[in-house]
Design a protein around this motif. Structure first.
Motif, PDB file in Angstrom:
ATOM      1  N   CYS A  58       0.866  -1.171   0.000  1.00 21.23           N
ATOM      2  CA  CYS A  58       0.000   0.000   0.000  1.00 21.23           C
ATOM      3  C   CYS A  58       0.910   1.230   0.000  1.00 21.23           C
ATOM      4  CB  CYS A  58      -0.926   0.014   1.221  1.00 21.23           C
ATOM      5  SG  CYS A  58      -0.118   0.255   2.804  1.00 21.23           S
ATOM      6  N   SER A  61      -1.126   7.042   0.126  1.00 20.43           N
ATOM      7  CA  SER A  61      -2.504   7.470  -0.122  1.00 20.43           C
ATOM      8  C   SER A  61      -3.506   6.343   0.094  1.00 20.43           C
ATOM      9  CB  SER A  61      -2.640   8.021  -1.542  1.00 20.43           C
ATOM     10  OG  SER A  61      -2.312   7.000  -2.479  1.00 20.43           O
ATOM     11  N   SER A  62      -3.062   5.086  -0.001  1.00 21.12           N
ATOM     12  CA  SER A  62      -3.993   3.971   0.155  1.00 21.12           C
ATOM     13  C   SER A  62      -3.761   3.152   1.422  1.00 21.12           C
ATOM     14  CB  SER A  62      -3.911   3.050  -1.064  1.00 21.12           C
ATOM     15  OG  SER A  62      -2.622   2.470  -1.164  1.00 21.12           O
ATOM     16  N   CYS A  63      -2.727   3.474   2.190  1.00 16.26           N
ATOM     17  CA  CYS A  63      -2.457   2.761   3.440  1.00 16.26           C
ATOM     18  C   CYS A  63      -3.412   3.251   4.528  1.00 16.26           C
ATOM     19  CB  CYS A  63      -1.025   3.025   3.907  1.00 16.26           C
ATOM     20  SG  CYS A  63       0.237   2.242   2.901  1.00 16.26           S
ATOM     21  N   SER A  91      -7.457  -4.196   3.847  1.00 16.33           N
ATOM     22  CA  SER A  91      -7.327  -5.168   2.763  1.00 16.33           C
ATOM     23  C   SER A  91      -6.250  -6.176   3.142  1.00 16.33           C
ATOM     24  CB  SER A  91      -7.000  -4.476   1.437  1.00 16.33           C
ATOM     25  OG  SER A  91      -5.777  -3.782   1.536  1.00 16.33           O
TER      26      SER A  91
END
Length: 142
Positions: A58, A61-63, A91
């Protein structure tokens, strides 16, 4: 005549250990990382910062967001505990945390300490898959 004596001050960079992995982690469940330590030859530790390592699948920005990712520490001639961050993985996959510690002269650990924690996907247990799931988990424990 006046003689002046100069003393060279050297500073050794602190060291850090991100601690052990706590895998497997549960999906969508808050996790507090623990077990990290830091030390400084001169005993001048001042702060720590946790972040997601660039090798983490990740990206920032997506962690998941980190809580408790910065703080103060002191001492360090012997290893001191470093509080770990809290995050909720959303996830499945590997999450790579990075720890940087700083001393009172501004030096940081030269090699960031990292730890990889794996989040397993949620697999519903059904009459048809329980044996495969058991064998998979048994192999991981060996």
């Amino acid at each position: 005549t006046t003689m002046t004596s100069l003393t060279e001050i050297t500073n050794t960079a602190p060291t850090a250990s991100a601690g052990p992995s706590h895998t497997p982690l549960a999906l969508n469940t808050a996790h507090t990382h623990s077990g990290a330590t830091a030390s400084d030859t001169e005993g001048g530790l001042t702060s720590y910062t946790w972040s997601w390592d660039s090798t983490s699948p990740c990206q920032p920005s997506s962690c998941p967001s980190l809580t408790g990712d910065t703080g103060s520490i002191s001492g360090g001639t012997t290893p001191v505990s470093v509080s770990g961050p809290i995050y909720t993985p959303t996830s499945a996959g590997d999450y790579v945390l990075k720890l940087i510690v700083t001393d009172n002269m501004g030096a940081t650990n030269l090699v960031p300490a990292t730890v990889t924690e794996t989040v397993n996907p949620s697999i519903p247990l059904t009459p048809s898959n329980w044996w495969d799931l058991f064998r998979t988990l048994w192999k991981e424990k060996k």
